[in-house]
Write a protein that holds these residues in place. Structure first.
Motif, short mmCIF file in Angstrom:
data_model
loop_
_atom_site.label_atom_id
_atom_site.label_comp_id
_atom_site.label_asym_id
_atom_site.label_seq_id
_atom_site.Cartn_x
_atom_site.Cartn_y
_atom_site.Cartn_z
N VAL A 174 0.80 -1.19 0.13
CA VAL A 174 -0.09 0.04 -0.22
C VAL A 174 0.82 1.24 0.06
CG1 VAL A 174 -1.71 1.42 1.29
CG2 VAL A 174 -2.15 -1.16 1.10
N ARG A 182 1.07 3.93 -3.34
CA ARG A 182 0.62 5.12 -3.16
C ARG A 182 1.69 6.18 -3.86
NH1 ARG A 182 -2.43 6.41 2.53
NH2 ARG A 182 -4.52 5.69 1.93
N ASP A 186 1.52 -8.08 -2.75
CA ASP A 186 2.21 -6.70 -2.85
C ASP A 186 2.38 -6.28 -4.41
OD1 ASP A 186 2.51 -6.53 -0.40
OD2 ASP A 186 4.76 -6.58 0.00
N THR A 243 -1.42 -5.25 -5.30
CA THR A 243 -1.68 -3.80 -4.75
C THR A 243 -1.27 -2.78 -5.59
OG1 THR A 243 -2.16 -4.69 -2.56
CG2 THR A 243 -1.58 -2.44 -2.73
N THR A 248 -3.60 -0.24 -7.81
CA THR A 248 -3.50 0.91 -7.42
C THR A 248 -3.28 1.79 -8.71
OG1 THR A 248 -2.91 0.53 -5.21
CG2 THR A 248 -2.59 2.60 -6.06
N ILE A 290 -8.05 -0.46 -7.74
CA ILE A 290 -8.17 -0.87 -6.29
C ILE A 290 -9.29 -0.36 -5.59
CG2 ILE A 290 -7.14 1.11 -5.30
CD1 ILE A 290 -5.61 -2.08 -4.52
N GLY A 301 -8.17 -0.93 0.35
CA GLY A 301 -6.82 -0.66 0.13
C GLY A 301 -6.15 -1.89 -0.47
N TRP A 302 -6.94 -3.15 -0.69
CA TRP A 302 -6.59 -4.13 -1.34
C TRP A 302 -7.69 -4.60 -2.21
CZ3 TRP A 302 -9.20 -8.75 -0.33
CH2 TRP A 302 -9.80 -8.60 0.88
N SER A 311 7.08 2.07 3.00
CA SER A 311 6.50 0.59 3.29
C SER A 311 6.92 0.12 4.76
CB SER A 311 7.01 -0.26 2.17
OG SER A 311 6.20 -0.02 1.04
N LYS A 342 -1.14 2.60 8.74
CA LYS A 342 -1.88 1.67 8.51
C LYS A 342 -0.98 0.23 8.67
CE LYS A 342 -4.98 0.04 4.77
NZ LYS A 342 -4.58 -1.42 4.47
#
Ligand code: GDP
Ligand code: CA
Length: 328
Positions: free
Chosen positions: A21, A25, A59, A62, A66, A71, A76-77, A215, A254
């Motif tokens: 995540v 971003r 990962d 994601t 995204t 997404i 968030g996944w 991360s 998070k």
């Protein structure tokens, strides 16, 4: 929903060490300020798992979902607009599953559309393709122009030791037990024998700038740096490596990064992250909320950059990336 992107403003190549995540971003922001062809994401695959016989790379997925604007923004996944019929239909088989079998387990969320990605990956791996090749195919299928490289094509898996359940695979810790339990220690099984994935060391060596995404330092970036040749390559570029702190005001935005850092004896702050990265990064981006930690970061031997690092919109992510590229 992707917003209209300004034209790229920088002419540099970057290699980004990535988890899920936090990295996704940051990459979304980079895509707005650099041509996609200038970006290489080097992604943690130590969270990978096999469920229902399917090869799952959380990962990587994601990041792909995204950047494709697909997404689910709340979770968030996984994919937006997902349905869960296949998973729900497994319930029928729970009653006939013999003790000790993991068939029909439903604790790992797999949406109906998401399954297509895992079907594709699993079949291509069974045909003998490398994870590097399959990942490139998946990125192309989603219309992405950046390079997404798994850190390795070898089996390298994170195991977490807990008081309650002993030593368990990462996804059992992270998803099944919702990381509500304490991680006493973390191991990267297979790290000693693992080689870097195709083109990984080359990307680190030749990039104008190497970024360590915000991360999880221990279980997302840790496995990448546990591969000797990758760690050596990053150390060799230390002057051009900038890390973005995933810890803001003493907390992870998070996930369990804050608790895990505490268990590992690392101070839960941007300064603690700086100390953890001192051998691999010369610059550390910390949040405005942590401005008073700038001197502590400098004391660890990293040049601090203080800015807004909360990427709750693509615009904020792009602004962060513009600052990073402008100041490094
Ligand atoms: P995962 O693999 O999906 O669990 O995600 P990562 O390891 O990439 O990211 C988890 C970390 O990302 C957490 O420690 C978060 O604090 C951090 N993170 C998530 N979003 C942001 C953000 O917008 N800004 C910063 N600075 N960190 C973030
Ligand atoms: Ca992950």
């Amino acid at each position: 929903v992707p917003t209209t992107s300004p034209s790229p403003v920088f002419d540099r190549t970057v290699a980004v060490l990535c988890g899920g995540v936090g990295a996704a971003r940051l990459l979304a922001g980079l895509m707005d300020v650099l041509p996609a062809a200038s970006i290489t994401a080097i992604v943690n695959v130590a969270d990978d798992t096999e469920i229902h016989g399917l090869s799952i790379s959380p990962d990587i997925d994601t990041i792909v979902y995204t950047l494709a604007g697909a997404i689910d923004p709340e979770r968030g996944w996984g994919l937006a607009g997902e349905s869960w019929q296949a998973l729900a239909a497994l319930e029928r088989y729970e009653g006939v599953r013999p003790p000790g079998s993991s068939a029909a387990n439903r604790w790992f969320g797999l949406g109906d559309k998401d399954l297509a990605t895992h079907f594709y990956r699993t079949q291509r791996l069974a045909e003998g393709a490398t994870l590097t090749a399959v990942t490139a195919e998946i990125a192309t299928a989603w219309g992405l122009g950046l390079t997404i490289l798994p850190m390795t094509n070898d089996r390298l898996r994170t195991f977490v030791t807990t008081a309650q359940f002993g030593r368990i695979p990462f996804q059992e810790f992270f998803v099944r037990h919702r990381h509500a339990i304490n991680a006493l220690s973390v191991e990267f099984e297979g790290a000693v024998a693992a080689s870097p994935g195709a083109a990984v060391v080359d990307a680190i060596t030749t990039a104008d700038l190497v970024i360590i995404a915000p991360s999880n330092p221990l279980v997302s970036i840790g496995p990448i740096l546990s591969i000797d040749a990758i760690r050596t390559a990053v150390e060799g570029r230390r002057a051009d490596v900038v890390a973005v702190s995933p810890i803001i005001a003493g907390k992870a935005l998070k996930g369990p990064a804050d608790h895990m850092l505490a268990s590992a004896g690392i101070e839960v702050s941007a300064a603690g992250v700086a100390a953890h990265y001192r051998a691999v990064a010369a610059t550390m981006v910390i949040d405005d909320l942590d401005a008073e930690l700038a001197s502590a970061v400098a004391a660890e031997g990293l040049r601090p950059i203080v800015t807004d690092t909360v990427m709750t919109s693509r615009e904020r992510a792009a602004a962060l990336c513009r600052t990073i590229l402008g100041m490094t």
